[in-house]
Design a protein around this motif. Structure first.
Motif, PDB file in Angstrom:
ATOM      1  N   ASP A 106       2.386  13.353  13.592  1.00 16.69           N
ATOM      2  CA  ASP A 106       3.009  12.032  13.696  1.00 16.69           C
ATOM      3  C   ASP A 106       2.767  11.215  12.428  1.00 16.69           C
ATOM      4  N   MET A 107       3.137  11.784  11.295  1.00 17.89           N
ATOM      5  CA  MET A 107       2.882  11.137  10.011  1.00 17.89           C
ATOM      6  C   MET A 107       3.889  10.030   9.709  1.00 17.89           C
ATOM      7  N   GLU A 108       3.420   9.052   8.984  1.00 16.69           N
ATOM      8  CA  GLU A 108       4.292   7.984   8.486  1.00 16.69           C
ATOM      9  C   GLU A 108       4.662   8.310   7.043  1.00 16.69           C
ATOM     10  N   GLU A 109       5.949   8.387   6.770  1.00 14.50           N
ATOM     11  CA  GLU A 109       6.401   8.676   5.414  1.00 14.50           C
ATOM     12  C   GLU A 109       6.505   7.378   4.614  1.00 14.50           C
ATOM     13  N   VAL A 110       5.954   7.403   3.402  1.00 15.89           N
ATOM     14  CA  VAL A 110       5.911   6.216   2.552  1.00 15.89           C
ATOM     15  C   VAL A 110       6.413   6.579   1.160  1.00 15.89           C
ATOM     16  N   SER A 111       7.238   5.707   0.590  1.00 14.04           N
ATOM     17  CA  SER A 111       7.788   5.915  -0.751  1.00 14.04           C
ATOM     18  C   SER A 111       7.370   4.757  -1.649  1.00 14.04           C
ATOM     19  N   ILE A 112       7.190   5.029  -2.940  1.00 14.07           N
ATOM     20  CA  ILE A 112       6.900   3.945  -3.877  1.00 14.07           C
ATOM     21  C   ILE A 112       8.151   3.544  -4.652  1.00 14.07           C
ATOM     22  N   GLY A 113       9.286   4.163  -4.358  1.00 10.65           N
ATOM     23  CA  GLY A 113      10.522   3.788  -5.050  1.00 10.65           C
ATOM     24  C   GLY A 113      11.614   4.822  -4.864  1.00 10.65           C
ATOM     25  N   ASP A 114      12.813   4.419  -5.184  1.00  8.41           N
ATOM     26  CA  ASP A 114      13.967   5.295  -5.003  1.00  8.41           C
ATOM     27  C   ASP A 114      14.161   6.216  -6.209  1.00  8.41           C
ATOM     28  N   TYR A 115      13.223   7.134  -6.372  1.00  7.56           N
ATOM     29  CA  TYR A 115      13.302   8.136  -7.431  1.00  7.56           C
ATOM     30  C   TYR A 115      12.433   9.315  -7.013  1.00  7.56           C
ATOM     31  N   ILE A 116      12.589  10.420  -7.721  1.00 13.08           N
ATOM     32  CA  ILE A 116      11.882  11.649  -7.354  1.00 13.08           C
ATOM     33  C   ILE A 116      10.822  11.980  -8.399  1.00 13.08           C
ATOM     34  N   LEU A 117       9.619  12.318  -7.925  1.00 10.07           N
ATOM     35  CA  LEU A 117       8.546  12.796  -8.795  1.00 10.07           C
ATOM     36  C   LEU A 117       8.251  14.253  -8.465  1.00 10.07           C
ATOM     37  N   THR A 118       7.482  14.912  -9.309  1.00 10.41           N
ATOM     38  CA  THR A 118       7.206  16.336  -9.095  1.00 10.41           C
ATOM     39  C   THR A 118       6.203  16.577  -7.973  1.00 10.41           C
ATOM     40  N   GLY A 119       5.487  15.554  -7.578  1.00  6.87           N
ATOM     41  CA  GLY A 119       4.515  15.727  -6.499  1.00  6.87           C
ATOM     42  C   GLY A 119       4.081  14.394  -5.947  1.00  6.87           C
ATOM     43  N   GLY A 120       3.309  14.428  -4.879  1.00  8.80           N
ATOM     44  CA  GLY A 120       2.887  13.200  -4.219  1.00  8.80           C
ATOM     45  C   GLY A 120       1.625  12.572  -4.764  1.00  8.80           C
ATOM     46  N   GLU A 121       1.025  13.201  -5.779  1.00  7.71           N
ATOM     47  CA  GLU A 121      -0.253  12.689  -6.287  1.00  7.71           C
ATOM     48  C   GLU A 121      -0.123  11.307  -6.930  1.00  7.71           C
ATOM     49  N   LEU A 122       0.850  11.140  -7.815  1.00  9.56           N
ATOM     50  CA  LEU A 122       1.008   9.844  -8.479  1.00  9.56           C
ATOM     51  C   LEU A 122       1.338   8.730  -7.477  1.00  9.56           C
ATOM     52  N   PRO A 123       2.280   8.944  -6.545  1.00  5.29           N
ATOM     53  CA  PRO A 123       2.499   7.919  -5.517  1.00  5.29           C
ATOM     54  C   PRO A 123       1.237   7.624  -4.706  1.00  5.29           C
ATOM     55  N   ALA A 124       0.448   8.653  -4.396  1.00  5.00           N
ATOM     56  CA  ALA A 124      -0.785   8.439  -3.638  1.00  5.00           C
ATOM     57  C   ALA A 124      -1.764   7.573  -4.425  1.00  5.00           C
ATOM     58  N   MET A 125      -1.845   7.787  -5.737  1.00  2.00           N
ATOM     59  CA  MET A 125      -2.719   6.971  -6.571  1.00  2.00           C
ATOM     60  C   MET A 125      -2.280   5.516  -6.571  1.00  2.00           C
ATOM     61  N   VAL A 126      -0.967   5.301  -6.637  1.00  2.00           N
ATOM     62  CA  VAL A 126      -0.450   3.934  -6.593  1.00  2.00           C
ATOM     63  C   VAL A 126      -0.839   3.274  -5.279  1.00  2.00           C
ATOM     64  N   LEU A 127      -0.647   3.988  -4.186  1.00  2.00           N
ATOM     65  CA  LEU A 127      -0.980   3.450  -2.870  1.00  2.00           C
ATOM     66  C   LEU A 127      -2.471   3.142  -2.769  1.00  2.00           C
ATOM     67  N   ILE A 128      -3.307   4.075  -3.198  1.00  2.00           N
ATOM     68  CA  ILE A 128      -4.749   3.894  -3.120  1.00  2.00           C
ATOM     69  C   ILE A 128      -5.192   2.671  -3.926  1.00  2.00           C
ATOM     70  N   ASP A 129      -4.683   2.553  -5.141  1.00  2.00           N
ATOM     71  CA  ASP A 129      -5.104   1.467  -6.012  1.00  2.00           C
ATOM     72  C   ASP A 129      -4.702   0.103  -5.450  1.00  2.00           C
ATOM     73  N   THR A 130      -3.468  -0.001  -5.002  1.00  2.00           N
ATOM     74  CA  THR A 130      -2.987  -1.298  -4.536  1.00  2.00           C
ATOM     75  C   THR A 130      -3.590  -1.692  -3.191  1.00  2.00           C
ATOM     76  N   VAL A 131      -3.861  -0.718  -2.319  1.00  2.00           N
ATOM     77  CA  VAL A 131      -4.510  -1.006  -1.041  1.00  2.00           C
ATOM     78  C   VAL A 131      -5.978  -1.358  -1.249  1.00  2.00           C
ATOM     79  N   ALA A 132      -6.652  -0.598  -2.098  1.00  2.00           N
ATOM     80  CA  ALA A 132      -8.088  -0.806  -2.308  1.00  2.00           C
ATOM     81  C   ALA A 132      -8.398  -2.195  -2.854  1.00  2.00           C
ATOM     82  N   ARG A 133      -7.507  -2.741  -3.659  1.00  2.00           N
ATOM     83  CA  ARG A 133      -7.748  -4.049  -4.253  1.00  2.00           C
ATOM     84  C   ARG A 133      -7.833  -5.158  -3.207  1.00  2.00           C
ATOM     85  N   LEU A 134      -7.261  -4.916  -2.027  1.00  2.00           N
ATOM     86  CA  LEU A 134      -7.275  -5.934  -0.973  1.00  2.00           C
ATOM     87  C   LEU A 134      -8.487  -5.817  -0.047  1.00  2.00           C
ATOM     88  N   ILE A 135      -9.268  -4.772  -0.227  1.00  2.00           N
ATOM     89  CA  ILE A 135     -10.454  -4.598   0.609  1.00  2.00           C
ATOM     90  C   ILE A 135     -11.557  -5.533   0.106  1.00  2.00           C
TER      91      ILE A 135
END
Length: 243
Positions: free
Chosen positions: A123-152
């Protein structure tokens, strides 16, 4: 917060575990758990992908290694995100929601994606950082981690730093200056060195309004609609910009 990351390239995440987030780890505010999906492959060559049923270009990540990786951390029933271009766009509202979670698990896909049964079963939630394609999910994951962590709470040196910046206030950030006061014939605006904190604040507020109106009219429109809580002085500045 505990952040689990399932990836084929765990070494890439050294880019986000240094500096500010590294200090947050040392303080115990954030805990990272990077899981190499290949470790759960039953293939002697650690293969994790195969051709898609029904044909089509590229390869698809197989269910079994991902199931093994997720089961190793007892992930079912927890908050699991799959970085995907077909997911909902990561925005301020979603970031703030994720920052309130105690544990996040992020799956980084590769190739043409992952077996749909992985997404359905967990039951995963799919999340995108923008309307473009990257070679893998690592860079989007880093963006998510960085922006979420700053609010902790406790991650940034100043507790108000995260929410006062740029888009979190509903406006884009005003221009910033530092020493020297004059450089190549360009001077810092006089009001910023005059010492009147009220006038400085209102100047910054006006600049943010003007920049947002020019560069992000959508944000500006939303801000105007929700401007009832502005002070009398702020309303005067807003009226000036609207003229």
């Amino acid at each position: 917060m505990k952040i689990n990351v399932l990836t084929l390239f765990p070494e890439m995440f050294t880019a986000v575990t240094g500096s500010i987030l590294g200090r947050a780890c040392e303080k115990g505010i954030i805990t990272f758990n990077f899981i190499n999906i290949r470790d759960f492959s039953n293939d002697k060559h650690k293969k994790v992908d195969d051709y898609p049923f029904g044909g089509g270009p590229g390869m698809v990540m197989m269910a079994d290694p991902i199931f093994g990786a997720l089961n190793s951390i007892d992930a079912r029933g927890k908050k699991i995100l799959y970085m995907s271009p077909r997911g909902n766009i990561l925005d301020q509202t979603k970031i703030q929601q994720l920052a309130e979670e105690e544990e996040l698990t992020i799956l980084c896909g590769h190739y043409e994606g992952v077996d749909q049964r992985v997404l359905d079963h967990f039951d995963m939630e799919e999340v995108s950082i923008g309307d473009y394609i990257l070679t893998g999910g690592e860079l989007p994951a880093m963006v998510l981690i960085d922006t979420v962590a700053r609010l902790i709470p406790g991650v940034l040196a100043g507790e108000d730093s995260a929410t006062e910046e740029s888009i979190y206030s509903g406006l884009l950030e005003y221009p910033q200056y530092t020493k020297p006061r004059s450089y190549e014939g360009m001077d810092v605006p006089e009001i910023l060195v005059g010492g009147n904190h009220k006038l400085i604040y209102l100047w910054k507020f006006e600049q943010s309004l003007r920049l947002t109106r020019e560069l992000r009219p959508d944000l500006f429109e939303d801000f105007v609609k929700n401007s009832k809580k502005l002070t009398k002085d702020e309303h005067k500045v807003l009226e000036k910009v609207l003229k």
